[in-house]
Scaffold this motif. Structure first.
Motif, PDB file in Angstrom:
ATOM      1  N   ASP A 461      -4.751  20.336   9.448  1.00 53.03           N
ATOM      2  CA  ASP A 461      -5.019  19.183  10.312  1.00 53.03           C
ATOM      3  C   ASP A 461      -3.798  18.276  10.382  1.00 53.03           C
ATOM      4  OD1 ASP A 461      -7.535  20.206  10.522  1.00 53.03           O
ATOM      5  OD2 ASP A 461      -8.552  18.583   9.463  1.00 53.03           O
ATOM      6  N   PHE A 462      -3.580  17.687  11.554  1.00 57.73           N
ATOM      7  CA  PHE A 462      -2.496  16.715  11.738  1.00 57.73           C
ATOM      8  C   PHE A 462      -3.035  15.334  11.379  1.00 57.73           C
ATOM      9  CE2 PHE A 462      -0.126  13.776  14.644  1.00 57.73           C
ATOM     10  CZ  PHE A 462       1.101  13.907  14.029  1.00 57.73           C
ATOM     11  N   ASN A 463      -2.549  14.777  10.263  1.00 61.87           N
ATOM     12  CA  ASN A 463      -3.099  13.515   9.763  1.00 61.87           C
ATOM     13  C   ASN A 463      -2.013  12.707   9.055  1.00 61.87           C
ATOM     14  OD1 ASN A 463      -4.632  11.423   8.743  1.00 61.87           O
ATOM     15  ND2 ASN A 463      -5.540  12.652   7.090  1.00 61.87           N
ATOM     16  N   PRO A 464      -1.313  11.825   9.778  1.00 62.44           N
ATOM     17  CA  PRO A 464      -0.248  11.016   9.156  1.00 62.44           C
ATOM     18  C   PRO A 464      -0.738  10.152   8.003  1.00 62.44           C
ATOM     19  CG  PRO A 464      -0.091  10.902  11.550  1.00 62.44           C
ATOM     20  CD  PRO A 464      -1.383  11.602  11.238  1.00 62.44           C
ATOM     21  N   ASN A 465      -2.039   9.810   7.991  1.00 60.20           N
ATOM     22  CA  ASN A 465      -2.558   8.928   6.945  1.00 60.20           C
ATOM     23  C   ASN A 465      -2.477   9.550   5.553  1.00 60.20           C
ATOM     24  OD1 ASN A 465      -3.399   6.605   8.488  1.00 60.20           O
ATOM     25  ND2 ASN A 465      -4.995   7.905   9.374  1.00 60.20           N
ATOM     26  N   ASP A 470      -3.488   3.018  -0.045  1.00 57.54           N
ATOM     27  CA  ASP A 470      -4.560   2.102   0.373  1.00 57.54           C
ATOM     28  C   ASP A 470      -4.027   0.838   1.034  1.00 57.54           C
ATOM     29  OD1 ASP A 470      -6.357   3.886  -0.612  1.00 57.54           O
ATOM     30  OD2 ASP A 470      -6.570   2.896  -2.564  1.00 57.54           O
ATOM     31  N   GLN A 471      -2.762   0.496   0.752  1.00 51.68           N
ATOM     32  CA  GLN A 471      -2.149  -0.689   1.367  1.00 51.68           C
ATOM     33  C   GLN A 471      -1.382  -0.347   2.645  1.00 51.68           C
ATOM     34  OE1 GLN A 471      -1.897  -0.307  -2.228  1.00 51.68           O
ATOM     35  NE2 GLN A 471      -3.789  -1.520  -2.104  1.00 51.68           N
TER      36      GLN A 471
END
Length: 544
Positions: A461-465, A470-471
Motif C-alpha cells: 500500500d502507498f501510505n506516507p504516514n 504521532d506528532q
C-alpha cells in the motif's frame, strides 16, 4: 545457528538414449575408436548426472545447476522448451506468470521456495541472494570487509575495465578514488559551488517545457531526464545543454538503452563465454556501439577541460580532479589518479546520477497522479511553508515532514536500484549458518527488504504516514535503505536527496498532475535494467 540442510533433488534414473546407439552391439569389441567414443560419451553423461545431483556442501539452498551454463542454460533453448526449465516450473507452482515478473519480483518470490537466503549458478559463478534486512545488514555492515568487493565477471570487466567507483574492485585504489570523489562532491552541496541554485535554475526550463503542452497529455520522461542530467552536467562538466541539443539527447538515449539491455538474457551469456561480447549482431553489437559513443562524448569533454583549465579557479568536478592529478604527479609516481580513471568516474556520475534521480522523480509524479488525496496534502504543506512565489530551499525541508515522508514512501515502493549493485566476497565466510565461498556474487534484494511484511504493515500500500510519528514528524527507520548500506553505500546520497526534494517541491508548487481521462492504470511493476524505471505514461498538468 545451524545451517539448514540444502534441498536434495529427487533421484532420477538416467538412460542412454537408444537413438545414440545405432551401431551393432559388438562395436566395442570390433572398433576401438568407436568404443572409446562411446565410453567418453557415457562418462560425460554420468558426470552431468552427478553435477545435476550435487551442489557444494553448506551453501544456501537453491536449484541444481547444469554443467557449464549453471541454472540459466534454458536461455539457450528454443522458446517452446524454455517452459520446462526449473525457473518456469517454480514460478508456475507459485501461481505466477514469468513473463509479467520483473527480476526483483521474481527473486523475491523465489524466497518463498528456498528461504530468505538462497543461491543459484550463472555459468560457474555462484550467486547468493539476500532477501531480508537482517541478512543484508550482517553481510554489508557487520562483515563489510568480506562483502564489499565487486564481481569479476566478464560483462562488467569488459565494460568498466575494473575502474571508476561503482564497479571497481574493493581495495586501496578504490578507497583513494572514492575518498577524493566523495569529499569533492560534498563541495557541491555547500559553499560557492552548491548545486541548490543550479537545481532551481534548471526547474525554470522544466516549467517552460511542461507549459508548452497546455492541457494536452504529454510524456514527462524526456523533460525530467534532460533536467536531471543537466544538473549532473553542471556539477561534472560546468555546463548545461539545451534540451534541443541533438548530441545531448542522443547521449541520454544511449544511457537509457544501455542500462535497459545490460541485463538482456543473451548478454548474460557473455559471463559464460566472454568472446560472445564481440559478436557482430544483436544486443552484443548494440552494447559495444553504445559504449563507443558514450566514450567519445565524455573523452572530448575531458580534453576540452584540460585545454581550458584555470588552476586558480576550478569550476567543476573534472577541473578539481585534473588539479589533483597534477598534485599527485609531483608527490607520487605510482598514483592511481590519471585521466583514464577520471573518465570512468565521470561515466559513473553521469550515468548513475542521471538515471536513478530521473526515475525517482518520474515515480513521484506517477504516484501523485494516482493518489490525488496525497497530492493535495503536499500542496497544502507547500502553500503553508513556502507559498506560491518563493523558490523552495533545502532549509524548508525540516518544516515539511509530510512532503519528505511522501518522497520516502515513493522510494520505498519503487526502489530504483532494486537489486543494489552486485557485491562479491573477497574470502570464504559464514553467513547465518551458510558457507559462502570466496568469489561468490552477492545480490542484496533491496526490493524485498522494502516490501517485507515483517517490517512494513501492508507493504504494497502507498501510505506516507508510515514514516510519520504521532506528532507528525518524520521517523528515521534503519530498514529504509534506498541508497544501500555499508562501505558501498551510494556516495551521491546527499546530493540525490537535495536534488529530489528541490525538484519535486518545485513541480508540486507549480502544477497539479493527473492521468489523462479514460487512460489505463499504469503498470506499477516497472521496467528493470540496472535501475527500475516506470513504464511509459502520459500526464496532464494544471496550474495550481
Amino acid at each position: 545457528m545451524d545451517a539448514p540442510a540444502p534441498p536434495q533433488p529427487p533421484t532420477q534414473s538416467w538412460l542412454w538414449p537408444p537413438s545414440l546407439l545405432p551401431a551393432p552391439l559388438g562395436l566395442l569389441r570390433l572398433d576401438p575408436t568407436g568404443g572409446a567414443l562411446l565410453l567418453l560419451g557415457l562418462a560425460a553423461l554420468l558426470g552431468w548426472s552427478w553435477l545435476r545431483r550435487h551442489r557444494p556442501p553448506g551453501i544456501p539452498p537453491g536449484p541444481a545447476p547444469w554443467p557449464v551454463v549453471g541454472n540459466f542454460g534454458f536461455v539457450l533453448l528454443p522458446p517452446f522448451l524454455r517452459g520446462k526449465s526449473w525457473l518456469n516450473r517454480r514460478v508456475r507452482a507459485a501461481g505466477l506468470d514469468l513473463s509479467s515478473l520483473g527480476s526483483q519480483v521474481l527473486l523475491t518470490d523465489l524466497a518463498r521456495v528456498y528461504g530468505n537466503i538462497y543461491s543459484f549458478f550463472i555459468g560457474h559463478y555462484l550467486v547468493v541472494v539476500l532477501n531480508d534486512f537482517h541478512s543484508v545488514r550482517e553481510a554489508l555492515v557487520q562483515q563489510a570487509e568480506v562483502f564489499s568487493d565487486r564481481p569479476r565477471v566478464p560483462l562488467i570487466s569488459l565494460v568498466t575495465k575494473g575502474k571508476g567507483i561503482v564497479f571497481a574492485h574493493y581495495g586501496p585504489v578504490w578507497r583513494q578514488q572514492r575518498k577524493f570523489s566523495h569529499s569533492t562532491l560534498r563541495h557541491f552541496g555547500l559553499g560557492k559551488l552548491s548545486l541548490e541554485p543550479k537545481v532551481i535554475e534548471e526547474f525554470k526550463y522544466v516549467k517552460a517545457e511542461m507549459q508548452k503542452h497546455g492541457g494536452d497529455p504529454f510524456n514527462p520522461f524526456p523533460i525530467v531526464n534532460n533536467a536531471v542530467s543537466n544538473i549532473i552536467c553542471s556539477m561534472c562538466f560546468g555546463q548545461r545543454f539545451d534540451y534541443t541539443n541533438s548530441e545531448f539527447k542522443k547521449m541520454l538515449d544511449f544511457m537509457s538503452r544501455g542500462l535497459e539491455i545490460c541485463l538482456n538474457n543473451q548478454l548474460q551469456l557473455v559471463n559464460i563465454c566472454s568472446w560472445l561480447y564481440y559478436l557482430p549482431f544483436g544486443p552484443f553489437k548494440e552494447l559495444r556501439q553504445i559504449e563507443k559513443d558514450i566514450t567519445t562524448f565524455l573523452k572530448k569533454i575531458i580534453k576540452d577541460h584540460r585545454e581550458s583549465l584555470d588552476v586558480e579557479n576550478p569550476q567543476d568536478f573534472i577541473d578539481m580532479y585534473l588539479l589533483h592529478v597534477e598534485e599527485e604527479k609531483k608527490n607520487n609516481s605510482n598514483s592511481s589518479f590519471n585521466e583514464d580513471y577520471l573518465f570512468y568516474i565521470i561515466g559513473d556520475l553521469f550515468i548513475a546520477g542521471t538515471d536513478t534521480t530521473t526515475n525517482s522523480l518520474l515515480w513521484c509524479l506517477l504516484y501523485m497522479s494516482l493518489n490525488p488525496d496525497v497530492q493535495d496534502k503536499v500542496h497544502e504543506e507547500i502553500e503553508r511553508v513556502i507559498g506560491a512565489d518563493r523558490a523552495p530551499s533545502l532549509t524548508d525541508k525540516a518544516q515539511m515532514p509530510y512532503t519528505e515522508a511522501t518522497i520516502m514512501e515513493v522510494q520505498r515502493l519503487t526502489m530504483v536500484v532494486p537489486l543494489s549493485i552486485p557485491h562479491m566476497t573477497s574470502e570464504k565466510t559464514v553467513l547465518q549458518g551458510y558457507t559462502i565461498p570466496k568469489g561468490t556474487v552477492i545480490i542484496p534484494n533491496l526490493w524485498s527488504v522494502h516490501r517485507d511484511p515483517a517490517i512494513w504493515e501492508k507493504p504494497d500500500d502507498f501510505n506516507p504516514n508510515r514514516f510519520l510519528d504521532d506528532q507528525g514528524q518524520v521517523m528515521k527507520k534503519e530498514t529504509f535503505i534506498p541508497f544501500g548500506i555499508g562501505k558501498r553505500v551510494c556516495m551521491g546520497e546527499q546530493l540525490a536527496k537535495m536534488e529530489l526534494f528541490l525538484m519535486f517541491v518545485s513541480l508540486m508548487q507549480s502544477f497539479t498532475f493527473a492521468l489523462p481521462k479514460d487512460s489505463k492504470k499504469p503498470n506499477l511493476t516497472g521496467r528493470y535494467g540496472l535501475t527500475l524505471a516506470p513504464h511509459p505514461f502520459n500526464l496532464i498538468i494544471s496550474k495550481k
